[in-house]
Design an enzyme around this catalytic site. Sequence first.
Site, PDB file in Angstrom:
ATOM      1  N   SER A 543       0.842  -1.191   0.000  1.00 35.18           N
ATOM      2  CA  SER A 543       0.000   0.000   0.000  1.00 35.18           C
ATOM      3  C   SER A 543       0.883   1.248   0.000  1.00 35.18           C
ATOM      4  O   SER A 543       1.663   1.448  -0.929  1.00 35.18           O
ATOM      5  CB  SER A 543      -0.969  -0.044   1.178  1.00 35.18           C
ATOM      6  OG  SER A 543      -2.006   0.893   1.022  1.00 35.18           O
ATOM      7  N   ASP A 628      -9.995  -3.775  -5.243  1.00 34.60           N
ATOM      8  CA  ASP A 628      -9.390  -2.960  -4.193  1.00 34.60           C
ATOM      9  C   ASP A 628      -9.987  -1.553  -4.196  1.00 34.60           C
ATOM     10  O   ASP A 628      -9.846  -0.816  -5.173  1.00 34.60           O
ATOM     11  CB  ASP A 628      -7.875  -2.890  -4.429  1.00 34.60           C
ATOM     12  CG  ASP A 628      -7.106  -2.285  -3.263  1.00 34.60           C
ATOM     13  OD1 ASP A 628      -7.726  -1.576  -2.447  1.00 34.60           O
ATOM     14  OD2 ASP A 628      -5.896  -2.520  -3.184  1.00 34.60           O
ATOM     15  N   HIS A 663      -8.023  -5.069  -1.196  1.00 37.25           N
ATOM     16  CA  HIS A 663      -6.749  -4.525  -0.711  1.00 37.25           C
ATOM     17  C   HIS A 663      -5.950  -5.531   0.113  1.00 37.25           C
ATOM     18  O   HIS A 663      -4.723  -5.503   0.099  1.00 37.25           O
ATOM     19  CB  HIS A 663      -7.036  -3.281   0.123  1.00 37.25           C
ATOM     20  CG  HIS A 663      -5.844  -2.413   0.359  1.00 37.25           C
ATOM     21  ND1 HIS A 663      -5.164  -1.790  -0.664  1.00 37.25           N
ATOM     22  CD2 HIS A 663      -5.209  -2.050   1.506  1.00 37.25           C
ATOM     23  CE1 HIS A 663      -4.168  -1.072  -0.159  1.00 37.25           C
ATOM     24  NE2 HIS A 663      -4.161  -1.225   1.149  1.00 37.25           N
TER      25      HIS A 663
END
Length: 690
Positions: A543, A628, A663
């Site tokens: 991320s 995501d 995610h």
Amino acid sequence: MSRFSSREALTTLQPPIAEKRPQVLTAHGDERVDDYYWMRDRDDPAVMAYLEAENAYTEAVMQPTTDLQTKLYDEILGRIQETDLSVPYRKGDYYYYSRTEEGKAYSIFCRKKGSLDAPEEVLLDENLLAEGHEYFDLGVLQVSPDHRLLAYSIDTNGAELFTLYFLDLATRELYAESIPDTYYSFVWGNDSRTVFYTQVDAAHRPHKLFRHTLGTPIDQDVLVFHEPDDAYHLGIGKTASEAYLLLSLNSKVTSEVHFLDANNPTGEFKLIQARSPGVEYYVEHHGEYFYITTNQDAINFQLLRAPVSRPSRENWETVIPHRETVMITGVSAFARHLVIYERQGGLETVRVRHMPSGDEHYITFPEPTYEIGEGANPEYDTNTLRFNYTSLVTPWSVFDYDLETRDRELKKETPVLGGYDKTQYVSQRLEAIAPDGTPIPLSLVYRKDLQPTEPHPLLLTGYGSYGYSYPDSFSSTRLSLLDRGVVMAIAHIRGGAELGRKWYEDGKFLNKKNTFTDFIACAEHLIDRGWTSPQHLAITGGSAGGLLVGAVVNLRPDLFRVAIADVPFVDVVTTILDPSLPLSVMEWEEWGNPNDPAFYHYMKSYSPYDNVTAQDYPAMLVTAGLNDPRVSYWEPAKWTAKLRALKTDSNVLLLKTNMGAGHSGASGRYERIKEAAFEYAFLLWQWGLA
């Protein structure tokens, strides 16, 4: 050595080459040509075709590591006690806990009434709910205050939109109504009939709070609050005393809290203090007071209190003043105690205040690096604090601590099967020096028989954003690398909050590049100290940590042999310029508002996608999730395509997109182990340890 090299693999396999469709993007008179902007259109068949082609290429390149992946999977799984039980906690007349069963991917939530010897009542079996779904995630799981009803929510594609259900625990019948597209935040009123839930807007921002009465149609639900400002995130919770509901509105730098008597859930919320730019405050309740943790005139936060009857700022009085070297990170309330969580010198501490007398003490911990976190503490009228403890060598452990006698009892240390002996591993803290002279903490863990007398394979990770302090926590998965002679290191770089709030602020906005240069300094320090070499050094991050990986491989690709970027936030400028994308406007208070030319040009100067250039790059594995909502799949896809077009080396570059997840990657513990085994196999292959 490995059975084949990346160069040999690529002589027989051709990577996908994405079509270029140049699109000119303009801001502040600056033109950027984006050849792969078209990948944002998931309805374009060419987009899905490209992602599938990359997945096929990744599978083909990694095919010779299939046996290694299986071996790693078996190792990782072999350390896990598959049939296991959490430490039960008491709430009212019940003991609540979860358990797992061998061969089942998800948890089973249970309780017993009266004693731990009573018959087990299964509240919810995630495995049954997950049947027929490639992806499954449980959001809400809350029993009503009278213990008769269960609210739970599920997401079956990774988009983080949950359908909320209500189950009668006596009859095992679901209520007729279910509520779609809810978010994580949820709370029961004390009447056990009224609930509050949140929903998101088109940009995936929780912006509306609704009140629902069980047994009524959802079209009769009452909109309690709507937050129109795109910078604010709405949440709902309850104080530890269970006396008040708290409606919280938080941007990255500002907050506002409203409260409501939990015994009167149809009443009106009252404001504690109106938002003021740059002022954060968080609320807990004890007796006649709200206890308020705030950064008002206190960069590291201070603890104040105000009467519940007069909670506005003019009535705030100091309980614990601001300190330059100690940051208050949270407060928990019990009937006779406040527990204050602090961070000092990079380590977490726990401060206990006895409310009747004002006496205080600290809970101490034995290791040089560690992490602590509050456990399940649903009982307000108790002298027992449950906390979790771990370190780089100590498995997650659950302790009960007597706040009066100061005795602690180890309730459970997570078992690590296969004869794990923590005395055979070493953890330590080092310091690297950043280009501006700032010392940067580094945590290391390695096998006891390793010394920095020759370069070792080393995996360096970090995050450095959002004030998140990277935890020095245990991972049994990690043993598959440590036992092969790999050193693992965590760079506690600026942008996190390991050394206080200023540590965070020195790594955001127009100081963001400190995050990247700190990380590079850590890598250089490990090389200079003899722990590793550029040919042995791998890096990983996910991320915003993937942004970190992308930035440093642009700046210093020569330092690293291999890089893994999981769901990386790499198309910084394009994403944050687009307010229609999930969370973009909220991100302006973390990275800066690119509508301001100063921020725009600064962000463009480090954005990984915008700074890919014709140079050699390390071997790289990039992952994405098609659904995501936090880092859209096209960011890693575009980045991979641009790297393929421009890089001048023959090192392997792989993109792996999970076509049915978001995610957090795959759901279910066995699928997650497969993902870990895949990444470890990639690392070991590149290190020549396959």
